[in-house]
Scaffold this motif. Structure first.
Motif, PDB file in Angstrom:
ATOM      1  N   THR A 116       1.698  46.545   0.655  1.00  0.00           N
ATOM      2  CA  THR A 116       0.781  47.679   0.625  1.00  0.00           C
ATOM      3  C   THR A 116       0.219  47.907  -0.781  1.00  0.00           C
ATOM      4  O   THR A 116      -0.959  48.218  -0.952  1.00  0.00           O
ATOM      5  N   SER A 152       8.353  51.236  -5.823  1.00  0.00           N
ATOM      6  CA  SER A 152       9.772  51.307  -6.200  1.00  0.00           C
ATOM      7  C   SER A 152       9.995  50.968  -7.661  1.00  0.00           C
ATOM      8  O   SER A 152      10.967  51.400  -8.273  1.00  0.00           O
ATOM      9  N   VAL A 203      10.396  53.503   5.203  1.00  0.00           N
ATOM     10  CA  VAL A 203      10.220  52.143   4.666  1.00  0.00           C
ATOM     11  C   VAL A 203       8.736  51.806   4.557  1.00  0.00           C
ATOM     12  O   VAL A 203       8.284  51.211   3.568  1.00  0.00           O
ATOM     13  N   LEU A 261      -1.190  45.827   8.705  1.00  0.00           N
ATOM     14  CA  LEU A 261       0.199  45.685   8.234  1.00  0.00           C
ATOM     15  C   LEU A 261       1.062  46.823   8.783  1.00  0.00           C
ATOM     16  O   LEU A 261       2.187  46.619   9.247  1.00  0.00           O
TER      17      LEU A 261
END
Ligand code: F6R
Length: 615
Positions: A309, A356, A405, A491
């Motif tokens: 992404t 992250s 997630v 996606l």
């Protein structure tokens, strides 16, 4: 991958470790486990209690209900399998005699160490790389009789990435942790201390954190924490106060974190913009970057690296950089960049995008860009993550913890910050007039209100999802700046609804994919009213002529598109550069409702994990 937790203090440890593990489940849910040291009254009889199981934290909870643990020291683990399939045998904690460990990362020299230990008579129970840590440490302690000294020796023998928490049964109030390449932080309490892979895991218990750097380890006791480097030299660490509320990390009444995070997007964009646009829309300020205008002006190209992404955010930014800042821009999949031998290009601004800040491929691509002497900048949501330590110049997306997630709000926040970087470059390069910049920033500031309008159409999206829930394959089409949005929408549907999707630039259909069009392939068309709309419309007509079903996202009041579509979702009128912020919201909602209708575990799709810390 994997999440780890540890506790030393004066309370029962297992409920604390269990609740912290629940918040880390997004890091993996193949197996879970907890180990503590049994205490009988004031006596410590030096016995470990270990509960572990294949599957999620819920199963671990059931196990603890039937076989409770007692004691005030414990470590826990939630696993995403790398070495060794998901099973109870491969679940952490791993114990060898008097040592028990949990590990996140990969020990690259585990085969050599295993062979060395086998020669000395060791037998291994699991297929994991992690188990050797318990064997190695126990052996060293038996040789030296000294826990702390042995930890220091052991850590130097490990190669690869690790965040470790270790207990030795003869010193139950002394928890050893070490960090190299995988995230780990310490939480400070009153007469108790904590360790975990991320901040939200501990927010219920503390807001005071010590963030460990790579090459640092610590011995944690109920009333003191000693941080040191791998040679044993003590390091004075500053405690940081993190003011995220626990509620920010919880579902706030939504059925799933993903839905909550989709609805948070207007707020997230306001937070991202806060303090970054000078009153009067004159300029952009990043308080974490001290580059002067000359530095911004010095770049002659931009190279972006990211995965999934975040890569889609980079693709959109390429359009912005070239159209708005008039600067050459490339975007690479991080996993490809490091192996394609990129050529040194002087004066390149290299931007790494990672929610992250721990994605292994992205970190490796940053290292590659460093070798090419690029100027480095990262866009991340995670304070003190590995990417932050590698890039010095960092822009935080300020989206708050993203638990689901599938990334939603962090993608939108990445876009916002990348748009601001584009403006910064456009200003430095004098690529746009002051009036143009001011208008663009004003429009950017109002995009969160436009997102609120799109979110009001959620019921309609749910109805469309119901209508199409039984189709097993979808095309997603877009052109120009809407093409990466088609990729991103496809996606999302793939990863959470487990539906086969194909995303194309609509102009490419005639070069092959159109052979697949039939009434069995609904076609999601991202078609805002921009320069490329007439081209997109002809592509839609071609699909219709072959009985394709059209679900379109377009600009409100655009009858040509609405009439040509089986189902139509309107976005408010917006300048063409900013349509991705709005069209994408519908695709997030569509994927979400499809996943719910199919009974999937929306927040924890199978085979995926939130942080991909392996190659
Ligand atoms: C998809 C998704 C992933 C991540 C990718 C990169 O919804 O979340 O594709 O975007 O794994 O992760 P970060 O941004 O943490 O580097």
């Amino acid at each position: 991958m994997c999440g780890i937790v540890g506790y030393v203090g004066n309370r029962e440890a297992s409920p604390i470790v269990l609740s912290a593990l629940r918040r880390l489940e997004y890091r993996g849910y193949d197996s879970a486990g907890i180990a503590g040291i049994r205490i009988n009254g004031a006596e410590k009889n030096e016995n470990f209690q270990i509960r572990r199981c294949e599957g999620s934290i819920d199963r671990l909870k059931d196990l603890l209900d039937t076989q409770p643990m007692v004691g005030t020291t414990a470590i826990g683990h939630t696993r995403w399998a790398t070495h060794g399939r998901p099973s109870e045998k491969n679940a952490h904690p791993h114990r060898f005699r008097d040592v028990v460990i949990v590990h996140n990362g990969i020990i690259e020299n585990h085969k050599e160490l295993r062979q060395e230990l086998i020669k000395k008579g060791h037998r291994f129970d699991s297929e994991t790389d992690s188990e050797i840590i318990a064997h190695l440490l126990d052996r060293l302690i038996r040789e030296t009789g000294d826990f702390e000294k042995s930890c220091r020796t052991m850590i130097k023998r490990l190669e690869g990435a690790f965040a470790l928490a270790v207990l030795w049964s003869h010193d139950p109030d002394n928890l050893f942790v070490a960090k190299q390449g995988s995230p780990l932080l310490l939480g400070r309490g009153e007469g108790e201390n904590f360790v975990a892979s991320d901040i939200p895991a501990l927010l219920e218990y503390t807001k005071e954190f010590l963030i460990l750097n790579d090459g640092e380890m610590a011995f944690i006791e109920p009333s003191r924490i000693r941080v040191m480097d791998f040679s044993g030299k003590l390091i004075q660490k500053k405690t940081q106060r993190i003011n995220w509320s626990l509620a920010m990390a919880e579902k706030e009444g939504y059925d799933h974190f993903m839905l909550k995070e989709i609805h948070e997007q207007p707020r997230v964009l306001q937070d991202s913009l806060r303090g970054r646009i000078v009153p009067g829309f004159k300029n952009v300020i990043f308080d974490t970057i001290d580059w002067k205008a000359e530095k911004w002006r010095s770049f002659s190209s931009v190279s972006m690296v990211a995965c999934g992404t975040a890569w889609h955010a980079g693709l959109i930014t390429k359009y912005w950089m070239e159209q708005i800042a008039k600067i050459h821009a490339d975007v690479d999949l991080a996993s490809e960049y490091r192996y394609r031998s990129p050529v040194e290009f002087p004066k390149t601004l290299s931007i790494a995008i990672s929610q992250s800040g721990e994605t292994y491929d992205t970190l490796a691509a940053v290292d590659e860009a460093k070798k090419l002497r690029h100027s480095l900048l990262s866009i991340t949501n995670t304070v003190d993550s590995s990417i932050v330590r590698r890039t010095k110049n960092v822009i935080y997306t300020h989206a708050g913890p993203e638990i689901s997630v599938a990334s939603t709000k962090c993608f939108t926040a990445q876009l916002m910050n990348l748009a601001l970087v584009t403006v910064k470059l456009a200003q430095a390069r004098r690529a746009q007039s002051k009036a143009w910049i001011a208008k663009f920033l004003k429009d950017l500031s109002s995009i969160s209100r436009q997102i609120e309008k799109v979110l009001k159409h959620e019921d309609k999206v749910r109805e469309i999802a119901k209508k199409y829930a039984n189709y097993n394959q979808y095309f997603y089409l877009g052109r120009g700046i809407s093409y990466p949005i088609a990729l991103e929408g496809a996606l999302k549907l793939k990863e959470i609804a487990y539906i086969n999707t194909q995303a194309y630039s609509a102009g490419e259909m005639k070069h092959g994919p159109i052979a697949l069009i039939s009434d069995q392939w609904p076609v999601v068309c991202v078609a805002p009213n921009d320069r490329l709309f007439p081209k997109m419309m002809s592509n839609i007509e071609v699909v219709k002529a072959r009985s394709g079903k059209i679900i379109s996202i377009g600009t409100e009041g655009h009858k040509t598109l609405e009439n040509a579509s089986d189902d139509f979702l309107p976005i408010p009128k917006v300048r063409e550069e900013l349509s991705p912020f709005l069209t994408n919201i519908y695709l997030q909602l569509f994927a979400y409702h499809m996943a719910v209708l199919r009974g999937n575990n929306v927040d924890k799709p199978k085979n995926l994990a939130k942080s991909v810390t392996v190659e």
